[in-house]
Design an enzyme around this catalytic site. Structure first.
Site, short mmCIF file in Angstrom:
data_model
loop_
_atom_site.label_atom_id
_atom_site.label_comp_id
_atom_site.label_asym_id
_atom_site.label_seq_id
_atom_site.Cartn_x
_atom_site.Cartn_y
_atom_site.Cartn_z
N SER A 103 -0.45 3.29 -9.12
CA SER A 103 -0.10 3.24 -10.53
C SER A 103 1.05 2.04 -10.84
O SER A 103 1.61 1.79 -9.90
CB SER A 103 0.48 4.64 -10.87
OG SER A 103 -0.34 5.80 -10.70
N GLN A 104 1.07 1.82 -11.89
CA GLN A 104 1.88 1.17 -12.53
C GLN A 104 3.33 1.47 -12.13
O GLN A 104 3.68 2.81 -12.35
CB GLN A 104 1.69 0.82 -13.86
CG GLN A 104 2.79 0.09 -14.72
CD GLN A 104 2.45 0.30 -16.27
OE1 GLN A 104 1.33 1.22 -16.71
NE2 GLN A 104 3.01 -0.39 -17.25
#
Ligand code: SAH
Length: 204
Positions: free
Chosen positions: A52-53
């Protein structure tokens, strides 16, 4: 990364910021992607999955309100980065992954970094991990159609659970709080996650 992507937005929890500053994110991505490891986006980690970011990792972590003495369950180990962040902020992390190759690589990095308070297993995480339940917090890092009932059952009271719920394109992050025998669900933000695949998730 911390200044531009977290502090400038709505990440204020000191313990989340500290963990995000300390854990070497570049070790959790492939060599070829090292240069982009701290960018403001998710990255592929193999097997069709993504890390994930940074902002989403921080946002979900902050929402768990960890103080340091908790037992936390993560579903979807992936690269191991989210578990590593959690491990700096609570007593023990239990993490479940269904893809063998990803779990093996994540374990290698946990050992390398000596993050010894992370326990992991290969399984369908929509079933939770009953053996060590109840958990003070549960974080699901793949998107499912509904909140898996076994996870609600394995959450402590009081406890907080965060999960992306929606269809296979877009989801909303839902925060489930268990308190005095009651369960309350709040919608947080719109997100896009890979599929949660399993008995209480999507079919293969
Ligand atoms: N937390 C990860 C994000 C990985 S992406 C990180 O920090 O990198 C989501 C992961 O969930 C994928 O690795 C996928 O294989 C895994 N996953 C999907 N369904 C699952 C299930 N039922 N049980 C365990 N893991 C699952």
């Amino acid at each position: 990364m911390v200044q531009e992507q977290l502090l400038s937005r709505d990440i204020f929890d000191k313990r989340t910021i500290k963990a995000m500053s300390e854990v070497p994110r570049h070790l959790f991505v492939d060599d070829a992607m090292r240069g982009r490891a701290y960018g403001d986006h998710p990255l592929p980690i193999g097997a069709g999955q993504t890390i994930s970011q940074p902002y989403i990792v921080a946002y979900m972590t902050q929402a768990l309100h960890l103080q340091g003495d908790e037992k936390v369950l993560e579903i979807g180990t992936g690269s191991g980065y989210q578990a590593a962040i959690l491990s700096r902020m609570c007593d023990k992390v239990y993490t479940v992954e269904r893809v063998d190759s990803l779990l093996a690589e994540a374990r290698r990095i946990f050992d390398k970094l000596r993050y010894y308070n992370i326990r992991s297993k290969l399984d369908d995480g929509t079933l939770g991990w009953a053996e060590y339940s109840p958990y003070d917090a549960i974080i699901v890092t793949a998107g499912g159609p509904t909140i898996p009932q076994p996870l609600i059952d394995q959450l402590a009271d009081p406890g907080r659970l965060i999960i992306p719920v929606g269809d296979q394109h877009v989801q909303v992050l839902q925060l489930l709080e268990k308190k005095e025998g009651k369960v309350e669900v709040t919608n947080l933000a719109g997100v896009r996650f890979v599929d949660l695949v399993g008995e209480y998730g999507w079919d293969k």
